[in-house]
Write an enzyme that holds these catalytic residues in place. Structure first.
Site, mmCIF file in Angstrom:
data_model
loop_
_atom_site.group_PDB
_atom_site.id
_atom_site.type_symbol
_atom_site.label_atom_id
_atom_site.label_comp_id
_atom_site.label_asym_id
_atom_site.label_seq_id
_atom_site.Cartn_x
_atom_site.Cartn_y
_atom_site.Cartn_z
ATOM 1 N N HIS A 101 -10.623 -3.005 -0.499
ATOM 2 C CA HIS A 101 -11.437 -2.351 0.525
ATOM 3 C C HIS A 101 -12.483 -1.454 -0.145
ATOM 4 O O HIS A 101 -12.162 -0.734 -1.090
ATOM 5 C CB HIS A 101 -10.565 -1.480 1.421
ATOM 6 C CG HIS A 101 -9.546 -2.236 2.212
ATOM 7 N ND1 HIS A 101 -9.759 -2.638 3.514
ATOM 8 C CD2 HIS A 101 -8.303 -2.671 1.904
ATOM 9 C CE1 HIS A 101 -8.690 -3.270 3.971
ATOM 10 N NE2 HIS A 101 -7.778 -3.311 3.020
ATOM 11 N N ARG A 150 -2.590 -11.794 4.713
ATOM 12 C CA ARG A 150 -3.892 -11.357 4.194
ATOM 13 C C ARG A 150 -4.017 -11.791 2.739
ATOM 14 O O ARG A 150 -3.156 -11.475 1.929
ATOM 15 C CB ARG A 150 -4.033 -9.826 4.275
ATOM 16 C CG ARG A 150 -3.990 -9.178 5.652
ATOM 17 C CD ARG A 150 -5.058 -9.678 6.622
ATOM 18 N NE ARG A 150 -6.361 -10.000 6.050
ATOM 19 C CZ ARG A 150 -7.286 -9.121 5.677
ATOM 20 N NH1 ARG A 150 -7.088 -7.833 5.842
ATOM 21 N NH2 ARG A 150 -8.445 -9.498 5.181
ATOM 22 N N HIS A 205 -7.366 -8.695 -1.534
ATOM 23 C CA HIS A 205 -8.696 -8.133 -1.263
ATOM 24 C C HIS A 205 -8.706 -6.662 -1.648
ATOM 25 O O HIS A 205 -7.648 -6.034 -1.730
ATOM 26 C CB HIS A 205 -9.058 -8.285 0.224
ATOM 27 C CG HIS A 205 -8.096 -7.589 1.139
ATOM 28 N ND1 HIS A 205 -6.963 -8.193 1.628
ATOM 29 C CD2 HIS A 205 -8.062 -6.315 1.622
ATOM 30 C CE1 HIS A 205 -6.285 -7.340 2.377
ATOM 31 N NE2 HIS A 205 -6.928 -6.183 2.396
ATOM 32 N N TYR A 259 -0.466 -9.823 1.404
ATOM 33 C CA TYR A 259 0.550 -9.161 2.231
ATOM 34 C C TYR A 259 0.500 -9.690 3.656
ATOM 35 O O TYR A 259 -0.544 -10.135 4.124
ATOM 36 C CB TYR A 259 0.400 -7.636 2.187
ATOM 37 C CG TYR A 259 -0.902 -7.086 2.734
ATOM 38 C CD1 TYR A 259 -1.050 -6.769 4.089
ATOM 39 C CD2 TYR A 259 -1.985 -6.849 1.893
ATOM 40 C CE1 TYR A 259 -2.236 -6.247 4.578
ATOM 41 C CE2 TYR A 259 -3.179 -6.328 2.376
ATOM 42 C CZ TYR A 259 -3.294 -6.033 3.717
ATOM 43 O OH TYR A 259 -4.479 -5.513 4.208
ATOM 44 N N TYR A 296 0.844 -1.197 0.000
ATOM 45 C CA TYR A 296 0.000 0.000 0.000
ATOM 46 C C TYR A 296 0.882 1.250 0.000
ATOM 47 O O TYR A 296 1.970 1.240 0.591
ATOM 48 C CB TYR A 296 -0.844 0.064 1.273
ATOM 49 C CG TYR A 296 -2.007 -0.896 1.331
ATOM 50 C CD1 TYR A 296 -3.285 -0.499 0.952
ATOM 51 C CD2 TYR A 296 -1.831 -2.189 1.801
ATOM 52 C CE1 TYR A 296 -4.357 -1.374 1.040
ATOM 53 C CE2 TYR A 296 -2.898 -3.073 1.882
ATOM 54 C CZ TYR A 296 -4.157 -2.657 1.501
ATOM 55 O OH TYR A 296 -5.214 -3.528 1.582
HETATM 56 FE FE LIG Z 1 -6.014 -4.473 3.182
#
Ligand SMILES: [Fe+2]
Lengths: 235, 191
Positions: A160, A155, A158, A145, A106
């Site tokens: 958000h 994780r 996905h 990640y 991110y």
């Molecule tokens: Fe996330």
């Protein structure tokens, strides 16, 4: 609109084993039932100009001009509809999206992984649903990640979503997963929804029928925001 | 059709989606009517630990008690300089801060509503949003309000931000700590 409290069976557990923060950040006292008055039945609407919601292509960074290089990764087209519990479309709903890049990184100062950033990918944007509650955007498939402080939890890929419906009651935030990912089996959040049908509402459907002019894999996810149109009074 | 499952906001909500929205005192280049106030404090979890990198959203009527929403019968008269909605994030010490207007009172079903601001909290570890309402009154003990009345009497005072000072530079500054769990836990509503 008429709103019932969320049925726990359709939702994630509030407290999740092996997820310590879910035990220290949720109230110990029972949640208090209150009447729904004007203040809860109204909510933020009509903010699309101020928030800059419009057509969205996350697969390219926000650069103008003829050369708009695409981000690295599998190009995806995500589409769906936003409705209420009666299936009535929610038009002009602002949808906020954010996701990791194809390497699982991110653009955020809290992301301490050493995965590379992509100069052509911001992974964030806002769009507005159309007259039938429909939406569509392009992006690249996010990578998995690690949750570094957990020591074990990866994780799964996905995206958000944060959606502004018609009131304070249907303001909605979630994460949507990809079908068939092995990491889906061990994800603490996805598996905190126990009923299979409810859990599937957090997973995109691979849309095998559409192949457009661009080489994007299509994924569909419809969202049902809480709320029924008020039942007319019987006379 | 059943509602989609809510899920935690996670640690990576973009700052670009937040910064600037903590100020509700201007909208469309127009200053909001009424008394401009600040509300700030900390978001704390069990043991008084700061809850960093979390998101708070607020929703409230304008200084005249009108919601910027079509369900409000007076919404055509809503203050064009007031957005009604705001968003802030907590820093490493759990601090947040909003600038807004003191919400107006209004009458609903023949009852006067105590001036209030709705709050929703999103954080890692919070799979479903936490919602509460802050109330503003000089003497909290005497307030009657249909939502506040549902809160056990002993904890009602925990929903009133503290006015830091009534005069000088700090006039209009309110302080409020949200306590997610333990001790003087903030009352939250069933959602
Ligand atoms: Fe996330």
């Amino acid at each position: 609109m008429d709103y019932q409290p969320y049925d726990d069976k359709t939702q994630l557990d509030r407290q999740i084993e092996r997820y310590p923060l879910s035990f220290t950040r949720n109230p110990s006292a029972p949640l208090i039932q209150r009447p729904l008055t004007l203040t809860e039945r109204t909510g933020p609407v009509g903010l699309e100009r101020e928030l800059g919601a419009g057509p969205l292509d996350l697969s390219r960074a926000c650069v103008e001009g003829p050369s708009r290089p695409r981000a690295v990764g599998q190009l995806i087209s995500v589409f769906g509809r936003v409705t209420d519990e009666d299936g009535s479309p929610i038009p002009n709903a602002i949808v906020e999206l954010w996701q990791a890049n194809s390497a699982g990184r991110y653009i955020h100062e809290m992301d301490k992984t050493d995965s590379p950033l992509d100069p052509n990918f911001t992974g964030q944007g806002r769009l507005l649903t159309g007259p039938e509650g429909e939406f569509q955007f392009y992006s690249v498939k996010p990578g998995a990640y690690p949750v570094l402080e957990s020591g074990w939890w990866w994780r799964p890929p996905h995206i958000h979503f944060s959606i502004f419906g018609v009131s304070w009651m249907d303001r909605y935030v979630t994460q949507i997963f990809f079908p068939g990912e092995p990491l889906n089996e061990t994800d603490l959040l996805l598996n905190a929804v126990h009923e299979r049908d409810a859990r599937n509402r957090l997973i995109f459907e691979y849309d095998s029928t559409s192949m457009g002019a661009v080489n994007a894999i299509s994924y569909r996810r419809d969202f049902v925001l809480r709320g029924h149109r008020q039942t007319p009074a019987l006379e | 059709m059943l509602p989609s499952p809510f899920c935690t906001i996670g640690p990576y909500f973009p700052y670009d989606f937040v910064d600037g929205l903590e100020d509700l005192t201007h909208f469309n280049g127009i200053a909001a009517q009424g008394r401009h106030i600040s509300i700030s404090g900390r978001l704390l979890e069990q043991g008084g630990k700061p809850t960093r990198n979390s998101i708070l959203e607020i929703w409230q009527p304008d200084a005249n008690g009108i919601f910027r929403h079509p369900l409000d019968p007076c919404h055509a008269q809503a203050d064009p300089g007031f957005r009604g909605w705001g968003r802030a994030r907590t820093d490493a010490q759990g601090n947040y801060g909003f600038r807004t207007v003191l919400p107006g009172s209004y009458s609903e079903n023949g009852c006067a509503r105590c001036p209030h601001i709705n709050v929703m909290i999103l954080a890692i570890g919070v799979t479903r949003r936490l919602v509460t309402t802050l109330f503003f009154a000089d003497s909290p003990e005497s307030v009657r309000d249909p939502v506040l009345d549902c809160v056990p009497e002993a904890s009602r005072a925990r929903l009133f931000p503290r006015l830091v000072s009534t005069s000088g530079a700090a006039a209009g500054e309110y302080h409020f700590d949200f306590i997610l769990r333990g001790g003087e836990e903030t009352p939250f509503f069933l959602d």
